[in-house]
Design a protein around this motif. Structure first.
Motif, PDB file in Angstrom:
ATOM      1  N   PRO A  81     -89.682   1.986  84.043  1.00 18.01           N
ATOM      2  CA  PRO A  81     -89.765   0.554  83.704  1.00 18.01           C
ATOM      3  C   PRO A  81     -88.576  -0.244  84.240  1.00 18.01           C
ATOM      4  N   SER A  82     -88.856  -1.489  84.592  1.00 17.73           N
ATOM      5  CA  SER A  82     -87.799  -2.376  85.095  1.00 17.73           C
ATOM      6  C   SER A  82     -87.759  -3.654  84.268  1.00 17.73           C
ATOM      7  N   SER A  83     -87.596  -3.492  82.992  1.00 13.06           N
ATOM      8  CA  SER A  83     -87.560  -4.650  82.096  1.00 13.06           C
ATOM      9  C   SER A  83     -86.288  -5.463  82.327  1.00 13.06           C
ATOM     10  N   ALA A  84     -86.319  -6.709  81.904  1.00 13.96           N
ATOM     11  CA  ALA A  84     -85.157  -7.586  82.062  1.00 13.96           C
ATOM     12  C   ALA A  84     -83.911  -7.016  81.384  1.00 13.96           C
ATOM     13  N   PRO A  85     -84.005  -6.536  80.148  1.00 12.43           N
ATOM     14  CA  PRO A  85     -82.798  -5.972  79.525  1.00 12.43           C
ATOM     15  C   PRO A  85     -82.222  -4.785  80.309  1.00 12.43           C
ATOM     16  N   ARG A  86     -83.101  -3.980  80.871  1.00 16.81           N
ATOM     17  CA  ARG A  86     -82.639  -2.831  81.649  1.00 16.81           C
ATOM     18  C   ARG A  86     -81.921  -3.292  82.914  1.00 16.81           C
ATOM     19  N   LEU A  87     -82.493  -4.258  83.617  1.00 19.32           N
ATOM     20  CA  LEU A  87     -81.881  -4.767  84.838  1.00 19.32           C
ATOM     21  C   LEU A  87     -80.556  -5.471  84.546  1.00 19.32           C
ATOM     22  N   ILE A  88     -80.496  -6.196  83.445  1.00 18.26           N
ATOM     23  CA  ILE A  88     -79.247  -6.861  83.052  1.00 18.26           C
ATOM     24  C   ILE A  88     -78.177  -5.814  82.731  1.00 18.26           C
ATOM     25  N   SER A  89     -78.569  -4.762  82.071  1.00 18.08           N
ATOM     26  CA  SER A  89     -77.618  -3.694  81.743  1.00 18.08           C
ATOM     27  C   SER A  89     -77.091  -3.014  83.004  1.00 18.08           C
ATOM     28  N   ILE A  90     -77.957  -2.777  83.965  1.00 19.43           N
ATOM     29  CA  ILE A  90     -77.532  -2.200  85.242  1.00 19.43           C
ATOM     30  C   ILE A  90     -76.543  -3.135  85.922  1.00 19.43           C
ATOM     31  N   ALA A  91     -76.830  -4.426  85.908  1.00 14.49           N
ATOM     32  CA  ALA A  91     -75.934  -5.416  86.511  1.00 14.49           C
ATOM     33  C   ALA A  91     -74.571  -5.423  85.812  1.00 14.49           C
ATOM     34  N   LEU A  92     -74.561  -5.263  84.497  1.00 20.07           N
ATOM     35  CA  LEU A  92     -73.298  -5.225  83.765  1.00 20.07           C
ATOM     36  C   LEU A  92     -72.477  -3.987  84.136  1.00 20.07           C
ATOM     37  N   ILE A  93     -73.137  -2.856  84.305  1.00 16.63           N
ATOM     38  CA  ILE A  93     -72.425  -1.646  84.735  1.00 16.63           C
ATOM     39  C   ILE A  93     -71.827  -1.878  86.117  1.00 16.63           C
ATOM     40  N   LEU A  94     -72.618  -2.462  87.013  1.00 16.73           N
ATOM     41  CA  LEU A  94     -72.150  -2.759  88.363  1.00 16.73           C
ATOM     42  C   LEU A  94     -70.948  -3.710  88.324  1.00 16.73           C
ATOM     43  N   ALA A  95     -71.007  -4.715  87.476  1.00 18.02           N
ATOM     44  CA  ALA A  95     -69.878  -5.642  87.329  1.00 18.02           C
ATOM     45  C   ALA A  95     -68.636  -4.896  86.840  1.00 18.02           C
ATOM     46  N   GLY A  96     -68.812  -3.946  85.949  1.00 14.36           N
ATOM     47  CA  GLY A  96     -67.686  -3.139  85.474  1.00 14.36           C
ATOM     48  C   GLY A  96     -67.075  -2.307  86.579  1.00 14.36           C
ATOM     49  N   ILE A  97     -67.914  -1.731  87.434  1.00 12.67           N
ATOM     50  CA  ILE A  97     -67.410  -0.947  88.563  1.00 12.67           C
ATOM     51  C   ILE A  97     -66.565  -1.836  89.476  1.00 12.67           C
ATOM     52  N   VAL A  98     -67.105  -3.004  89.815  1.00 12.19           N
ATOM     53  CA  VAL A  98     -66.377  -3.929  90.684  1.00 12.19           C
ATOM     54  C   VAL A  98     -65.065  -4.354  90.023  1.00 12.19           C
ATOM     55  N   GLY A  99     -65.120  -4.655  88.734  1.00 14.15           N
ATOM     56  CA  GLY A  99     -63.913  -5.045  88.010  1.00 14.15           C
ATOM     57  C   GLY A  99     -62.851  -3.966  88.028  1.00 14.15           C
ATOM     58  N   LEU A 100     -63.248  -2.720  87.842  1.00 13.92           N
ATOM     59  CA  LEU A 100     -62.293  -1.625  87.872  1.00 13.92           C
ATOM     60  C   LEU A 100     -61.696  -1.436  89.273  1.00 13.92           C
ATOM     61  N   LYS A 101     -62.524  -1.578  90.272  1.00 15.18           N
ATOM     62  CA  LYS A 101     -62.024  -1.462  91.659  1.00 15.18           C
ATOM     63  C   LYS A 101     -61.020  -2.560  91.956  1.00 15.18           C
ATOM     64  N   LEU A 102     -61.324  -3.780  91.557  1.00 11.42           N
ATOM     65  CA  LEU A 102     -60.433  -4.899  91.836  1.00 11.42           C
ATOM     66  C   LEU A 102     -59.126  -4.829  91.045  1.00 11.42           C
ATOM     67  N   SER A 103     -59.155  -4.172  89.890  1.00  8.24           N
ATOM     68  CA  SER A 103     -57.957  -4.112  89.056  1.00  8.24           C
ATOM     69  C   SER A 103     -57.097  -2.887  89.336  1.00  8.24           C
ATOM     70  N   ALA A 104     -57.577  -1.997  90.182  1.00 13.03           N
ATOM     71  CA  ALA A 104     -56.814  -0.760  90.458  1.00 13.03           C
ATOM     72  C   ALA A 104     -55.730  -0.976  91.484  1.00 13.03           C
TER      73      ALA A 104
END
Length: 104
Positions: A81-104
């Motif tokens: 399934p590709s529900s909106a909550p699932r896609l938003i959650s994936i996007a939040l994980i991706l944002a966290g990855i980018v944030g960690l990379k930028l802060s390292a």
């Protein structure tokens, strides 16, 4: 070099996570061997990356790449399934990855 190792380790995590589904309980020797090889290589590269990266950052990025990639393949290839909550959650994980990379 550490970020390259970490990125490849994350990609290999996707391989072994998807591979686990296809081993059918480790009853398929070829798929099982590929899955276990990807697992070992992923951990080895993670270990190399953690020589210089903070463990919290490295581990979070590694699991994040694996989680996002596995979820996307699950949706695109395995027809999960590709529900909106699932896609938003994936996007939040991706944002966290980018944030960690930028802060390292």
């Amino acid at each position: 070099m550490a970020w390259i190792y970490l990125f490849i380790a994350g990609l290999l995590e996707i391989v072994w996570a998807i591979g686990l589904k296809h081993t059918e309980g480790f009853t398929r020797p070829g798929v099982t061997a590929l899955t276990l090889s990807a697992m070992v290589a992923s951990f080895a590269l993670l270990g190399l990356a953690l020589r210089t990266l903070p463990v919290g950052t490295g581990y979070a990025v590694w699991t994040g790449i694996g989680a996002v990639g596995t979820a996307i393949i699950g949706i695109a290839v395995l027809k999960e399934p590709s529900s909106a909550p699932r896609l938003i959650s994936i996007a939040l994980i991706l944002a966290g990855i980018v944030g960690l990379k930028l802060s390292a």
